[in-house]
Write a protein that holds these residues in place. Sequence first.
Motif, PDB file in Angstrom:
ATOM      1  N   ASN A  62       6.743   0.794  20.038  1.00 55.89           N
ATOM      2  CA  ASN A  62       7.993   1.448  19.637  1.00 55.89           C
ATOM      3  C   ASN A  62       8.953   0.496  18.913  1.00 55.89           C
ATOM      4  OD1 ASN A  62       9.594   3.779  19.471  1.00 55.89           O
ATOM      5  ND2 ASN A  62      10.755   3.235  21.309  1.00 55.89           N
ATOM      6  N   LEU A  63       8.425  -0.274  17.960  1.00 59.52           N
ATOM      7  CA  LEU A  63       9.261  -1.202  17.209  1.00 59.52           C
ATOM      8  C   LEU A  63      10.049  -0.458  16.134  1.00 59.52           C
ATOM      9  CD1 LEU A  63       6.802  -4.206  16.651  1.00 59.52           C
ATOM     10  CD2 LEU A  63       8.486  -3.896  18.461  1.00 59.52           C
ATOM     11  N   PRO A  64      11.312  -0.812  15.937  1.00 57.90           N
ATOM     12  CA  PRO A  64      12.145  -0.132  14.927  1.00 57.90           C
ATOM     13  C   PRO A  64      11.960  -0.728  13.539  1.00 57.90           C
ATOM     14  CG  PRO A  64      13.474  -1.716  16.097  1.00 57.90           C
ATOM     15  CD  PRO A  64      12.090  -1.806  16.711  1.00 57.90           C
ATOM     16  N   ILE A  65      10.725  -1.035  13.174  1.00 60.77           N
ATOM     17  CA  ILE A  65      10.437  -1.667  11.883  1.00 60.77           C
ATOM     18  C   ILE A  65       9.486  -0.766  11.113  1.00 60.77           C
ATOM     19  CG2 ILE A  65       9.457  -3.702  10.752  1.00 60.77           C
ATOM     20  CD1 ILE A  65      10.135  -5.269  13.329  1.00 60.77           C
ATOM     21  N   PRO A  66       9.809  -0.406   9.875  1.00 62.74           N
ATOM     22  CA  PRO A  66       8.942   0.499   9.107  1.00 62.74           C
ATOM     23  C   PRO A  66       7.544  -0.078   8.915  1.00 62.74           C
ATOM     24  CG  PRO A  66      11.062   0.199   8.015  1.00 62.74           C
ATOM     25  CD  PRO A  66      11.006  -0.806   9.116  1.00 62.74           C
ATOM     26  N   LEU A  67       6.571   0.819   8.903  1.00 59.82           N
ATOM     27  CA  LEU A  67       5.171   0.457   8.685  1.00 59.82           C
ATOM     28  C   LEU A  67       4.686   1.118   7.406  1.00 59.82           C
ATOM     29  CD1 LEU A  67       2.377  -0.664   9.636  1.00 59.82           C
ATOM     30  CD2 LEU A  67       2.091   1.502  10.884  1.00 59.82           C
ATOM     31  N   ALA A  68       3.989   0.346   6.584  1.00 55.25           N
ATOM     32  CA  ALA A  68       3.356   0.895   5.379  1.00 55.25           C
ATOM     33  C   ALA A  68       1.994   0.234   5.243  1.00 55.25           C
ATOM     34  CB  ALA A  68       4.211   0.640   4.142  1.00 55.25           C
ATOM     35  N   GLY A  69       1.201   0.761   4.345  1.00 57.02           N
ATOM     36  CA  GLY A  69      -0.125   0.194   4.146  1.00 57.02           C
ATOM     37  C   GLY A  69      -0.583   0.397   2.726  1.00 57.02           C
ATOM     38  N   ALA A  70      -1.607  -0.368   2.337  1.00 53.72           N
ATOM     39  CA  ALA A  70      -2.122  -0.288   0.975  1.00 53.72           C
ATOM     40  C   ALA A  70      -3.449   0.448   0.902  1.00 53.72           C
ATOM     41  CB  ALA A  70      -2.264  -1.690   0.394  1.00 53.72           C
ATOM     42  N   ASP A  71      -3.945   0.924   2.036  1.00 52.02           N
ATOM     43  CA  ASP A  71      -5.204   1.675   2.026  1.00 52.02           C
ATOM     44  C   ASP A  71      -5.283   2.512   3.293  1.00 52.02           C
ATOM     45  OD1 ASP A  71      -8.091   2.180   1.146  1.00 52.02           O
ATOM     46  OD2 ASP A  71      -8.371   1.334   3.145  1.00 52.02           O
ATOM     47  N   LEU A  72      -5.697   3.775   3.148  1.00 52.09           N
ATOM     48  CA  LEU A  72      -5.849   4.646   4.316  1.00 52.09           C
ATOM     49  C   LEU A  72      -6.842   5.753   3.989  1.00 52.09           C
ATOM     50  CD1 LEU A  72      -4.683   5.006   7.219  1.00 52.09           C
ATOM     51  CD2 LEU A  72      -3.224   6.777   6.279  1.00 52.09           C
ATOM     52  N   ASN A  73      -7.534   6.194   5.035  1.00 47.29           N
ATOM     53  CA  ASN A  73      -8.463   7.308   4.930  1.00 47.29           C
ATOM     54  C   ASN A  73      -8.098   8.368   5.959  1.00 47.29           C
ATOM     55  OD1 ASN A  73     -10.777   6.239   3.021  1.00 47.29           O
ATOM     56  ND2 ASN A  73     -10.222   4.570   4.391  1.00 47.29           N
ATOM     57  N   CYS A  74      -8.484   9.601   5.680  1.00 38.82           N
ATOM     58  CA  CYS A  74      -8.137  10.699   6.590  1.00 38.82           C
ATOM     59  C   CYS A  74      -8.717  10.490   7.986  1.00 38.82           C
ATOM     60  CB  CYS A  74      -8.622  12.029   6.017  1.00 38.82           C
ATOM     61  SG  CYS A  74      -7.690  12.608   4.585  1.00 38.82           S
ATOM     62  N   VAL A  75      -9.900   9.857   8.085  1.00 38.22           N
ATOM     63  CA  VAL A  75     -10.465   9.638   9.420  1.00 38.22           C
ATOM     64  C   VAL A  75      -9.551   8.769  10.262  1.00 38.22           C
ATOM     65  CG1 VAL A  75     -12.894  10.019   8.850  1.00 38.22           C
ATOM     66  CG2 VAL A  75     -11.902   7.748   8.535  1.00 38.22           C
ATOM     67  N   SER A  76      -8.838   7.824   9.633  1.00 35.51           N
ATOM     68  CA  SER A  76      -7.900   6.987  10.373  1.00 35.51           C
ATOM     69  C   SER A  76      -6.699   7.800  10.845  1.00 35.51           C
ATOM     70  CB  SER A  76      -7.436   5.812   9.501  1.00 35.51           C
ATOM     71  OG  SER A  76      -8.515   4.970   9.164  1.00 35.51           O
ATOM     72  N   ILE A  77      -6.226   8.710  10.006  1.00 36.35           N
ATOM     73  CA  ILE A  77      -5.100   9.563  10.382  1.00 36.35           C
ATOM     74  C   ILE A  77      -5.500  10.469  11.536  1.00 36.35           C
ATOM     75  CG2 ILE A  77      -3.528  11.378   9.593  1.00 36.35           C
ATOM     76  CD1 ILE A  77      -3.868  10.252   6.757  1.00 36.35           C
ATOM     77  N   TRP A  78      -6.644  11.133  11.391  1.00 33.09           N
ATOM     78  CA  TRP A  78      -7.105  12.050  12.432  1.00 33.09           C
ATOM     79  C   TRP A  78      -7.409  11.295  13.724  1.00 33.09           C
ATOM     80  CZ3 TRP A  78     -10.916  14.370   8.370  1.00 33.09           C
ATOM     81  CH2 TRP A  78     -10.195  15.201   7.493  1.00 33.09           C
ATOM     82  N   GLY A  79      -7.929  10.073  13.584  1.00 32.10           N
ATOM     83  CA  GLY A  79      -8.220   9.274  14.772  1.00 32.10           C
ATOM     84  C   GLY A  79      -6.959   8.849  15.498  1.00 32.10           C
ATOM     85  N   ALA A  80      -5.903   8.537  14.753  1.00 27.10           N
ATOM     86  CA  ALA A  80      -4.638   8.145  15.372  1.00 27.10           C
ATOM     87  C   ALA A  80      -3.944   9.336  16.018  1.00 27.10           C
ATOM     88  CB  ALA A  80      -3.722   7.507  14.323  1.00 27.10           C
ATOM     89  N   GLY A  81      -4.092  10.521  15.414  1.00 25.63           N
ATOM     90  CA  GLY A  81      -3.474  11.723  15.971  1.00 25.63           C
ATOM     91  C   GLY A  81      -1.973  11.769  15.757  1.00 25.63           C
ATOM     92  N   ARG A  82      -1.353  12.820  16.227  1.00 26.80           N
ATOM     93  CA  ARG A  82       0.085  13.021  16.021  1.00 26.80           C
ATOM     94  C   ARG A  82       0.918  11.892  16.607  1.00 26.80           C
ATOM     95  NH1 ARG A  82       2.326  17.080  14.211  1.00 26.80           N
ATOM     96  NH2 ARG A  82       0.539  18.422  14.652  1.00 26.80           N
ATOM     97  N   GLU A  83       0.534  11.402  17.767  1.00 22.68           N
ATOM     98  CA  GLU A  83       1.325  10.368  18.431  1.00 22.68           C
ATOM     99  C   GLU A  83       1.098   8.985  17.832  1.00 22.68           C
ATOM    100  OE1 GLU A  83       3.631  11.211  20.580  1.00 22.68           O
ATOM    101  OE2 GLU A  83       2.961  13.291  20.282  1.00 22.68           O
ATOM    102  N   GLY A  84      -0.005   8.817  17.139  1.00 25.65           N
ATOM    103  CA  GLY A  84      -0.335   7.494  16.629  1.00 25.65           C
ATOM    104  C   GLY A  84      -0.066   7.273  15.158  1.00 25.65           C
ATOM    105  N   PHE A  85      -0.065   8.335  14.359  1.00 20.77           N
ATOM    106  CA  PHE A  85       0.077   8.180  12.916  1.00 20.77           C
ATOM    107  C   PHE A  85       1.537   7.964  12.541  1.00 20.77           C
ATOM    108  CE2 PHE A  85       0.515  10.391   8.662  1.00 20.77           C
ATOM    109  CZ  PHE A  85       0.106   9.284   7.943  1.00 20.77           C
ATOM    110  N   SER A  86       1.795   6.942  11.741  1.00 19.51           N
ATOM    111  CA  SER A  86       3.158   6.671  11.277  1.00 19.51           C
ATOM    112  C   SER A  86       3.101   5.895   9.979  1.00 19.51           C
ATOM    113  CB  SER A  86       3.940   5.869  12.326  1.00 19.51           C
ATOM    114  OG  SER A  86       3.343   4.605  12.539  1.00 19.51           O
ATOM    115  N   GLY A  87       4.228   5.801   9.301  1.00 18.43           N
ATOM    116  CA  GLY A  87       4.340   5.011   8.089  1.00 18.43           C
ATOM    117  C   GLY A  87       4.091   5.811   6.831  1.00 18.43           C
ATOM    118  N   VAL A  88       4.027   5.079   5.714  1.00 17.81           N
ATOM    119  CA  VAL A  88       3.734   5.681   4.407  1.00 17.81           C
ATOM    120  C   VAL A  88       2.523   4.949   3.841  1.00 17.81           C
ATOM    121  CG1 VAL A  88       5.447   4.168   3.296  1.00 17.81           C
ATOM    122  CG2 VAL A  88       4.590   6.182   2.084  1.00 17.81           C
ATOM    123  N   TRP A  89       1.572   5.737   3.336  1.00 18.15           N
ATOM    124  CA  TRP A  89       0.294   5.179   2.921  1.00 18.15           C
ATOM    125  C   TRP A  89      -0.196   5.852   1.641  1.00 18.15           C
ATOM    126  CZ3 TRP A  89      -2.141   1.697   6.413  1.00 18.15           C
ATOM    127  CH2 TRP A  89      -1.521   1.595   7.665  1.00 18.15           C
TER     128      TRP A  89
END
Length: 421
Positions: free
Chosen positions: A263-290
């Motif tokens: 629960n860190l108050p620091i924005p998260l972003a990434g330079a690469d992402l796939n839908c399997v990672s989003i689905w694997g993280a789920g609603r509680e785990g997915f965050s940031g802009v990718w």
Amino acid sequence: MSHFERPSSPALLPSSARRRLVLGATGAAALGLAAPALVRAQAEAFTLGHLTPRTGFLGPMGEYAVMGATLAVEEVNAAGGVLGRPFKLMSEDSVNPQTASSKAQRMVERDKVFALVGEISSASGLAISQVAARAGKLFFQTGCNSDELRGKTCSRTMFHTEANNSMYVNAMGRALLRDNMVKGKRWMAFTADYAFGHDLFARTKAFMEANGAVFVSNDLVPTDTTEFSSLILKIRQQKPDLVMSNLAGNQTTNFMKQYNEFNLPIPLAGADLNCVSIWGAGREGFSGVWPIIWTHQVKAPSAQAFVAAFNKRFGKPPENQAVSDYLAVKIIARAMNETKSDDLNKLIAYLESGVKFDVLRAREGSFRKADHQLLFEMYTVTPNPDKNAGKWDVMTTSAPVPGPNESLEILQPQDNTCTFA
């Protein structure tokens, strides 16, 4: 005379050739082989050698790659095949660069594949491309991001339906700048410790420094890492303005989940992402802009037709990796049918000609002649604020990047060093 042509009448042949034809037909008929042999020859399949990771941290994406290629082959054959012959898919687990190279060599020599398709690991993709170049075979790589594969290690026989790292970084960076998502200039990175990650960080660093940001640190993370608490504690200590992920595969899923748990108050972003990672993280785990090359939420009519066909065939929506492998097979088939040829040089000339392809997006795409990169629109994804959305829709897909009035070349690297042998 090409091997697809036959004389209209034996009378047009020289007398010696007519005699050989009669004797050959008589002998074949005596063995009961004449007509069936011709039918078998005409129906012999063009075999596509499909190599992609089916195990390890890239395995979940590889499974979607196989599904995408399988659906494309089925559609090609249902539409009449290619040059009157069907496509046949031979899919195997590439595992690592050494295995990928040896399997590609075996497919070429023993299995007589017409072309090679697939891969996700950039190191394995390079190994396959070298086999393809030596053998004079097309290689459509569908998941390797490294700019080097389009640069100093490019190959005349290799074409790319996956985005390069520059495309991912530029799509993400444009979104961050456009939407003013980050207030400070001190950024911190975590990078997968292999060729893809190193190249991705180099591209990310160049973009961010050009826009006034500074990376205070960059930790190289082994690809088998699953526990990130020590790294996340380092984030808490350094207090950057943005955390940048250059991780890959299910590393990204695990990192996102654990990052949210702190629960860190620091924005998260990434330079690469796939839908399997989003689905694997789920609603509680997915965050940031990718950045992402495609999702099942893209509204283009052809995209939604593909989603419907994939859902019907496999019982779930397609992942972005499925699109790359699907498009590779469909583009190869179209090139062969439109050139009416299986000749390598004719196919390369056709693909380099600027011809447009439906790439399941609002705008058509084409290959850059300089490096054989397929140009197409990209997107960014962020968490879906609708808490009632289903498990496949925990993200929201942005409008296309670049915008409709901008050139698709905007996302491409400006320092391309490709020189085809």
